[in-house]
Design an enzyme around this catalytic site. Structure first.
Site, short mmCIF file in Angstrom:
data_model
loop_
_atom_site.label_atom_id
_atom_site.label_comp_id
_atom_site.label_asym_id
_atom_site.label_seq_id
_atom_site.Cartn_x
_atom_site.Cartn_y
_atom_site.Cartn_z
N SER A 168 0.84 -1.19 0.00
CA SER A 168 0.00 0.00 0.00
C SER A 168 0.87 1.24 0.00
O SER A 168 2.10 1.14 0.01
CB SER A 168 -0.91 0.00 1.23
OG SER A 168 -0.12 0.25 2.38
N LYS A 169 0.23 2.39 0.03
CA LYS A 169 0.97 3.66 0.00
C LYS A 169 1.96 3.74 1.15
O LYS A 169 2.95 4.44 1.08
CB LYS A 169 0.04 4.89 0.09
CG LYS A 169 -1.27 4.76 -0.63
CD LYS A 169 -2.41 4.33 0.29
CE LYS A 169 -3.15 3.14 -0.32
NZ LYS A 169 -3.87 2.29 0.62
N ARG A 170 1.65 3.04 2.22
CA ARG A 170 2.56 3.02 3.36
C ARG A 170 3.96 2.58 2.95
O ARG A 170 4.94 2.92 3.59
CB ARG A 170 2.06 2.03 4.42
CG ARG A 170 1.02 2.57 5.37
CD ARG A 170 0.89 1.65 6.57
NE ARG A 170 0.68 0.25 6.21
CZ ARG A 170 1.61 -0.68 6.30
NH1 ARG A 170 2.80 -0.40 6.75
NH2 ARG A 170 1.33 -1.93 5.95
N GLY B 99 5.54 3.31 0.35
CA GLY B 99 6.20 4.24 -0.55
C GLY B 99 5.50 4.32 -1.89
O GLY B 99 4.28 4.21 -1.96
#
Length: 497
Positions: free
Chosen positions: A249-251, A253
């Site tokens: 996920s965006k977590r 990067g």
RNA sequence: GGCGCUAUCGUCUAGGGGUUAGGACGUGAGAUUCUCAAUCUUAAAACCCGGGUUCGAUUCCCGGUAGCGCUACCA
């Protein structure tokens, strides 16, 4: 053979979805089938028109093209769910008439209560079938009287099994699949039902999607059967995980196509990498595949069912490979905006463009992705002699007697040189200094490198010198000093210290 | 909780009843280079656990464990 990619336009296209799109596309292209783009904007609250445009742009950037879609139409419109209207209700009413679905008058609060109870008792949370046995005439009467109701599908009292290309046969006991709502009391159709109707109407033959839909599939199969439609073939692709083994996920990067594009990852590198996530050719030894080769070699039946961790390093390896393979003009064009941003320039003259292209050509072989270029070019772009002289890691080299000798000699010789300085000429000067002083190797090169760039490592002088000289002749927001200037300034500061 | 899916080097994977378990990324070492990168050579590194079946299981079957997913009038 017809396949589809059906994203909801709720933001940027994520690699997980992009990989699903890619596998659909590869399968269609290699089988000579049809690849369809359908916009799944059922969730109007989260969907936005601008996302739809961006979505199409992103997957086009990746190198995928579709045969039917909201922008180009096709034989089974509409290709945007929100344009569909009545169809879902019509089929639902038909199911009720045929006794395969029924109105459910249970209140949401009541259902909520039952679910909580089941949860507390650690029982499977399935609908108890309260309204299933209401006589049809009574149901009709209550509906006509205006009583609010949802519509539920009757799940058959037998196990539901279906075939999955990547997982084989999968079976679910009917005891765990409850009668699902297909139309909400608001009259809006529910996702699991909507996909079935859409896929069937578009004559989709192979449903290739993420494995988060695997547990939904028995419901959808029951729907196909109730509606008397042929059940398509399924292929559920494994999840892409981050390094921590959690769903990527965006977590983690940069994970959207737009991110990769901005970073200067080439689309064919990303495509190649994503294809390798869950697929390998027979033998498994080949890793590098151009888009065309992928279309030829790809085989859906060889896709692995296990989840895969996304490895940026391996993607970068492929990216380096494709950067080297690409025409220099193309790489320069992709790198230019990145370098311009770093230089705080907006409108480059043709001279500046040419210089940036030279910088790119000289440095690109040492870079994972194009956005590392400005950092890599820092030794050309910037010149901070005071900082270089003060830096602790440079002290030892600068303090050496040989360094003083070398720098003085080189500076003196440069004074006599005409501008602009040729790289070959600079090399000749170093050669002369080497002969005259007897200093060679690191003792010769290191101090000169520090004087010119402030750093102990970087590109070879043959590449560096022309870039500095060329840059020095340009009008930039921040000027680039020439070689002679750099050495002169460096010496002045070094001596006054 | 229930159900489903998954399990080979750190990572992506090939393979498959008897193999020196293969490749790639990354990592270590060496060569080369003024340095970094690149390049070449080279090394280390894996069949989740327990039961079966079998002459023989990493491979087939069952169970466990772990990870993930679904379990909505979300998509």
């Amino acid at each position: 053979m017809r396949v589809r990619f059906a994203p909801s336009p709720t933001g940027q296209v994520h690699v997980g979805n992009a990989r699903t799109a890619l596998f659909n596309w590869l399968f269609a292209r290699q089988q000579g089938g049809t690849f369809i783009l359908r916009i799944e904007d059922t969730d109007l609250e989260r969907s936005e028109a601008r996302y739809e445009a961006q979505l199409m742009e992103d997957i086009q950037w990746l190198g995928l093209d579709w045969d039917e879609g909201p922008d180009k139409g096709g034989p089974y419109p509409p290709y945007r769910q929100s344009d569909k209207g009545q169809v879902y209700l019509d089929h639902a009413e038909r199911l009720i008439r045929e006794g395969k679905a029924y109105p459910c008058f249970c209140s949401q609060q009541e259902l909520e209560r039952q679910r909580e109870e089941a949860q507390a008792a650690q029982q499977p949370q399935i609908y108890p079938g309260t309204c299933r046995n209401i006589p049809p005439e009574e149901a009709v009467r209550r509906r006509q009287a205006g009583e609010s109701c949802a519509i539920r599908l009757k799940i058959p009292e037998r196990p539901i099994r279906f075939h999955d290309i990547v997982r084989g046969w999968v079976e679910f006991s009917n005891e765990v699949v409850s009668d699902l709502i297909i139309i909400r009391s608001s009259g809006v159709a529910v996702y699991n039902y909507v996909v079935v109707v859409d896929d069937a109407e578009m004559k989709i033959t192979h449903v290739i999607r993420g494995d988060d839909h695997l547990s939904n599939t028995p419901k959808q199969v029951a729907l196909y059967e109730a509606l008397d439609w042929p059940v398509p073939e399924f292929a559920h692709l494994s999840t892409i995980l981050g390094p921590d083994r959690e769903r990527l996920s965006k977590r983690h990067g940069a994970t959207s196509l737009a991110n990769f594009r901005e970073m200067g990852v080439l689309p064919e590198a990303l495509m190649n990498y994503m294809a390798l996530l869950g697929w390998a050719p027979t033998g498994g030894e080949r890793e590098v595949f151009s888009p065309t080769e992928l279309v030829q070699e790809f085989d859906l039946t060889r896709v692995t069912p296990s989840p895969a961790v996304f490895d940026f390093e391996k993607l970068y390896w492929l990216n380096r490979h494709y950067i080297k393979e690409s025409a220099p003009e193309r790489v320069a064009a992709l790198a230019e905006p990145i370098l311009l941003r770093a230089l705080e320039l907006s409108e480059p003259t043709s001279e500046i463009s040419a210089w940036l292209a030279h910088i790119t050509a000289a440095l690109v072989h040492s870079v994972n992705k194009l956005d590392e270029l400005p950092e890599r070019a820092a030794s050309v772009l910037h010149f901070y002699p005071v900082a270089a002289i003060g830096a602790t890691e440079n002290q030892e080299i600068l303090a050496a007697e040989t360094s003083q000798t070398v720098l003085a000699a080189v500076t003196a010789k440069l004074e006599a040189e005409a501008e602009p300085l040729e790289a070959a000429h600079f090399k000749a000067i170093l050669k002369e200094v080497q002969k005259e002083t007897g200093i060679k190797g690191p003792a010769l090169f290191h101090p000169v490198r520090i004087a010119l760039t402030g750093q102990q490592s970087g590109p070879e002088f043959d590449r560096l010198v022309p870039l500095m000289e060329e840059g020095a002749r340009l009008t930039l927001s921040k000027s680039v000093p020439a070689v002679r200037e750099r050495l002169a300034a460096f010496m002045t500061i070094l001596q006054t210290r």
